[in-house]
Design a protein around this motif. Structure first.
Motif, short mmCIF file in Angstrom:
data_model
loop_
_atom_site.label_atom_id
_atom_site.label_comp_id
_atom_site.label_asym_id
_atom_site.label_seq_id
_atom_site.Cartn_x
_atom_site.Cartn_y
_atom_site.Cartn_z
N LEU A 48 0.84 -1.20 0.00
CA LEU A 48 0.00 0.00 0.00
C LEU A 48 0.87 1.24 0.00
CD1 LEU A 48 -2.61 -1.10 2.68
CD2 LEU A 48 -2.97 -0.93 0.21
N ASP A 49 0.36 2.31 -0.60
CA ASP A 49 1.10 3.57 -0.57
C ASP A 49 0.39 4.56 0.34
OD1 ASP A 49 -1.09 4.47 -2.04
OD2 ASP A 49 0.01 4.63 -3.91
N ASN A 65 -4.09 7.28 3.27
CA ASN A 65 -4.66 8.58 3.65
C ASN A 65 -6.10 8.73 3.20
OD1 ASN A 65 -2.55 9.67 5.15
ND2 ASN A 65 -1.47 10.33 3.31
N ARG A 66 -6.48 8.14 2.09
CA ARG A 66 -7.89 8.17 1.68
C ARG A 66 -8.76 7.46 2.72
NH1 ARG A 66 -6.10 7.39 -3.79
NH2 ARG A 66 -6.40 5.15 -3.54
N ALA A 67 -8.30 6.33 3.22
CA ALA A 67 -9.06 5.59 4.24
C ALA A 67 -9.10 6.36 5.56
CB ALA A 67 -8.46 4.20 4.44
N GLY A 88 -11.07 11.23 10.41
CA GLY A 88 -10.66 12.46 11.08
C GLY A 88 -9.40 13.01 10.45
N ASP A 89 -8.67 13.78 11.23
CA ASP A 89 -7.48 14.47 10.73
C ASP A 89 -6.22 13.64 10.93
OD1 ASP A 89 -6.12 16.56 9.54
OD2 ASP A 89 -5.82 17.64 11.41
N TYR A 90 -6.24 12.42 10.41
CA TYR A 90 -5.09 11.53 10.50
C TYR A 90 -4.44 11.44 9.13
CZ TYR A 90 -7.90 10.08 14.49
OH TYR A 90 -8.67 10.06 15.62
N ARG A 91 -3.11 11.43 9.12
CA ARG A 91 -2.36 11.31 7.85
C ARG A 91 -1.10 10.51 8.10
NH1 ARG A 91 -3.69 13.46 3.42
NH2 ARG A 91 -1.59 13.67 2.64
N VAL A 92 -0.67 9.80 7.06
CA VAL A 92 0.60 9.09 7.14
C VAL A 92 1.62 9.76 6.23
CG1 VAL A 92 -0.40 6.87 7.78
CG2 VAL A 92 0.04 7.36 5.37
N LYS A 93 2.87 9.64 6.62
CA LYS A 93 4.01 10.04 5.81
C LYS A 93 4.87 8.79 5.69
CE LYS A 93 5.59 13.32 8.37
NZ LYS A 93 6.42 14.39 8.90
#
Length: 70
Positions: free
Chosen positions: A47-48, A53-55, A60-65
């Protein structure tokens, strides 16, 4: 090879639980830790950050880097 992503927006155990549930729907065997705030995907997940990030955006305001260099 496992993939590890830094997660922003997690501040408590409830946040980590929400991110964990979303991650498990994308990749069974995914794990989330609060300290440090990380999402680890098992080998072969493929997964990228954009897909993750779409899921997470639905929660809420969660993001991965990442993925982070090992």
């Amino acid at each position: 090879m496992t993939q590890v992503f830094e997660v922003s927006g997690m501040h408590c155990g409830g946040c980590a639980s929400r991110v964990q549930r979303a991650a498990m729907t994308l990749s069974p065997g995914a794990t989330v830790t609060l300290e440090p705030p990380r999402l680890t995907l098992p080998e072969g997940a493929g997964l990228d950050a954009e897909t993750i990030n779409r899921a997470l955006a639905e929660l809420g305001d969660y993001r991965v880097k990442g993925p982070l260099a090992g």
